[in-house]
Design an enzyme around this catalytic site. Structure first.
Site, PDB file in Angstrom:
ATOM      1  CG  HIS A  78     116.576 -17.080  40.073  1.00  0.00           C
ATOM      2  ND1 HIS A  78     117.175 -16.919  38.846  1.00  0.00           N
ATOM      3  CD2 HIS A  78     117.591 -17.301  40.947  1.00  0.00           C
ATOM      4  CE1 HIS A  78     118.489 -16.995  38.976  1.00  0.00           C
ATOM      5  NE2 HIS A  78     118.772 -17.249  40.233  1.00  0.00           N
TER       6      HIS A  78
ATOM      7  CB  CYS B 154      99.148  -9.749  53.833  1.00  0.00           C
ATOM      8  SG  CYS B 154      98.971 -11.100  55.005  1.00  0.00           S
TER       9      CYS B 154
HETATM   10  N1  APR Z   1     117.298 -22.071  22.778  1.00  0.00           N
HETATM   11  C1  APR Z   1     118.307 -22.084  23.688  1.00  0.00           C
HETATM   12  N2  APR Z   1     118.895 -20.968  24.167  1.00  0.00           N
HETATM   13  C2  APR Z   1     118.438 -19.784  23.695  1.00  0.00           C
HETATM   14  C3  APR Z   1     117.398 -19.689  22.740  1.00  0.00           C
HETATM   15  C4  APR Z   1     116.824 -20.902  22.288  1.00  0.00           C
HETATM   16  N3  APR Z   1     115.833 -20.920  21.371  1.00  0.00           N
HETATM   17  N4  APR Z   1     117.189 -18.365  22.469  1.00  0.00           N
HETATM   18  C5  APR Z   1     118.062 -17.672  23.226  1.00  0.00           C
HETATM   19  N5  APR Z   1     118.818 -18.513  23.957  1.00  0.00           N
HETATM   20  C6  APR Z   1     119.891 -18.186  24.909  1.00  0.00           C
HETATM   21  C7  APR Z   1     120.609 -16.886  24.659  1.00  0.00           C
HETATM   22  O1  APR Z   1     121.678 -17.079  23.727  1.00  0.00           O
HETATM   23  C8  APR Z   1     121.149 -16.551  26.053  1.00  0.00           C
HETATM   24  O2  APR Z   1     122.438 -17.109  26.241  1.00  0.00           O
HETATM   25  O3  APR Z   1     119.278 -18.010  26.174  1.00  0.00           O
HETATM   26  C9  APR Z   1     120.151 -17.238  26.987  1.00  0.00           C
HETATM   27  C10 APR Z   1     119.318 -16.280  27.811  1.00  0.00           C
HETATM   28  O4  APR Z   1     120.200 -15.635  28.699  1.00  0.00           O
HETATM   29  P1  APR Z   1     119.604 -14.664  29.818  1.00  0.00           P
HETATM   30  O5  APR Z   1     118.564 -13.782  29.228  1.00  0.00           O
HETATM   31  O6  APR Z   1     120.774 -14.054  30.526  1.00  0.00           O
HETATM   32  O7  APR Z   1     118.829 -15.647  30.796  1.00  0.00           O
HETATM   33  P2  APR Z   1     119.396 -16.446  32.037  1.00  0.00           P
HETATM   34  O8  APR Z   1     120.776 -16.948  31.778  1.00  0.00           O
HETATM   35  O9  APR Z   1     118.375 -17.458  32.393  1.00  0.00           O
HETATM   36  O10 APR Z   1     119.448 -15.320  33.184  1.00  0.00           O
HETATM   37  C11 APR Z   1     119.809 -15.743  34.484  1.00  0.00           C
HETATM   38  O11 APR Z   1     119.349 -13.507  35.307  1.00  0.00           O
HETATM   39  O12 APR Z   1     117.970 -11.659  35.315  1.00  0.00           O
HETATM   40  C12 APR Z   1     118.335 -12.792  36.012  1.00  0.00           C
HETATM   41  O13 APR Z   1     116.994 -13.968  37.538  1.00  0.00           O
HETATM   42  C13 APR Z   1     117.152 -13.708  36.166  1.00  0.00           C
HETATM   43  O14 APR Z   1     117.065 -16.125  36.076  1.00  0.00           O
HETATM   44  C14 APR Z   1     117.569 -14.974  35.422  1.00  0.00           C
HETATM   45  C15 APR Z   1     119.082 -14.892  35.492  1.00  0.00           C
END
Ligand code: APR
Length: 241
Positions: free
Chosen positions: A118, A145
């Site tokens: 991303h 730019c």
């Molecule tokens: N260690 C591991 N996992 C963790 C921890 C931790 N200490 N703390 C929280 N989490 C987990 C949560 O349980 C959750 O499942 O991290 C996850 C975060 O999920 P999201 O916030 O949805 O993040 P992500 O899956 O990376 O989102 C994907 O969504 O908004 C878009 O582009 C953005 O890249 C992002 C994409």
């Protein structure tokens, strides 16, 4: 915390692809997107993180991204990031990293990131002239730019954007060439990135999940470790026997 799972032994030459989500940065103090304290619980992405918002109110969108950059500079990589860097040094060519994160936290820990699915909040780009040089400070060096004066936008994939096909192809090849995929800190809820998990399964790659909570795809994994990344990574992938 005792380690409940089965370790991955890289001494035998196995290759592992680490598929990283926002949860990997949580222990550095970086808010995730969903769940308690999540960014999308505080901000409406339609106002601050999509092309239509940028076209309508570029200053507001850039302010939001500068605030995130300032917040990130107040955070530091944690032991889990350092462990990944140590694994890559100890097992060259065996540990690849594909991240959904735009925060640069892995790179700050010295991790070689093969694919930023991303993009990165630390780069800016012009619609006509591509990437522009932007130092990794909180404040943007410039918002326009130098060649054409257009508003610069962060080099990140917003909702409703097309992803970078070349980056996704590279990630797909890395995953297909691995024996293991370890998903760390992702809800596996945003496509096409989330599609890498069923793809890996179809390719016969063994799946392990590190996440204190269940994700949308937990049932795909042969092993789920309900622990934080900084604890689970060194236990699952020890540096050596
Ligand atoms: N260690 C591991 N996992 C963790 C921890 C931790 N200490 N703390 C929280 N989490 C987990 C949560 O349980 C959750 O499942 O991290 C996850 C975060 O999920 P999201 O916030 O949805 O993040 P992500 O899956 O990376 O989102 C994907 O969504 O908004 C878009 O582009 C953005 O890249 C992002 C994409």
């Amino acid at each position: 915390m005792t380690f409940p799972g089965k370790r991955i032994d890289l001494d035998g030459g196995d290759r592992v692809c680490l598929f990283i989500g926002a949860g990997m940065s949580a222990e550095s103090g970086v808010p995730t997107y969903r769940g308690a304290g999540g960014i999308w619980g505080q901000y409406n992405y339609r106002e601050v993180a999509c092309q239509r918002a940028f076209d309508r109110q570029p200053g507001v969108v850039l302010d939001f991204h500068e605030q995130r950059r300032a917040g990130l500079l107040a955070c530091a990589p944690h032991a889990g990031h350092a462990h990944i860097a140590a694994l890559q040094a100890r097992y060259p060519g065996q540990v690849s990293v594909v991240t959904q994160n735009i925060d640069g936290m892995l790179q700050r820990a010295g991790v070689a990131v093969a694919a930023e699915l991303h993009g990165s909040i630390w780069r800016m780009r012009c619609a006509a002239h591509g990437l522009s040089d932007d130092r990794a400070g909180a404040n943007l060096v410039t918002r326009h730019c130098a060649l054409c004066g257009r508003w610069l936008r962060p080099d990140v994939t917003w909702f409703e954007d097309q992803v970078d096909g070349a980056v996704f192809d590279a990630a797909m090849r890395l995953i297909a060439a691995s024996q293991w995929l370890v998903a760390v800190g992702t809800t596996a809820s945003v496509y096409p990135a989330a599609g890498f998990l069923p793809f890996a399964r179809e390719m016969g790659v063994r799946l392990v999940e590190i996440n204190p909570e269940a994700s949308d795809m937990s049932d795909l994994f042969e092993q789920v470790i309900r622990q934080p990344a900084s604890v689970a990574l060194p236990a699952l992938l020890p540096l050596s026997r």
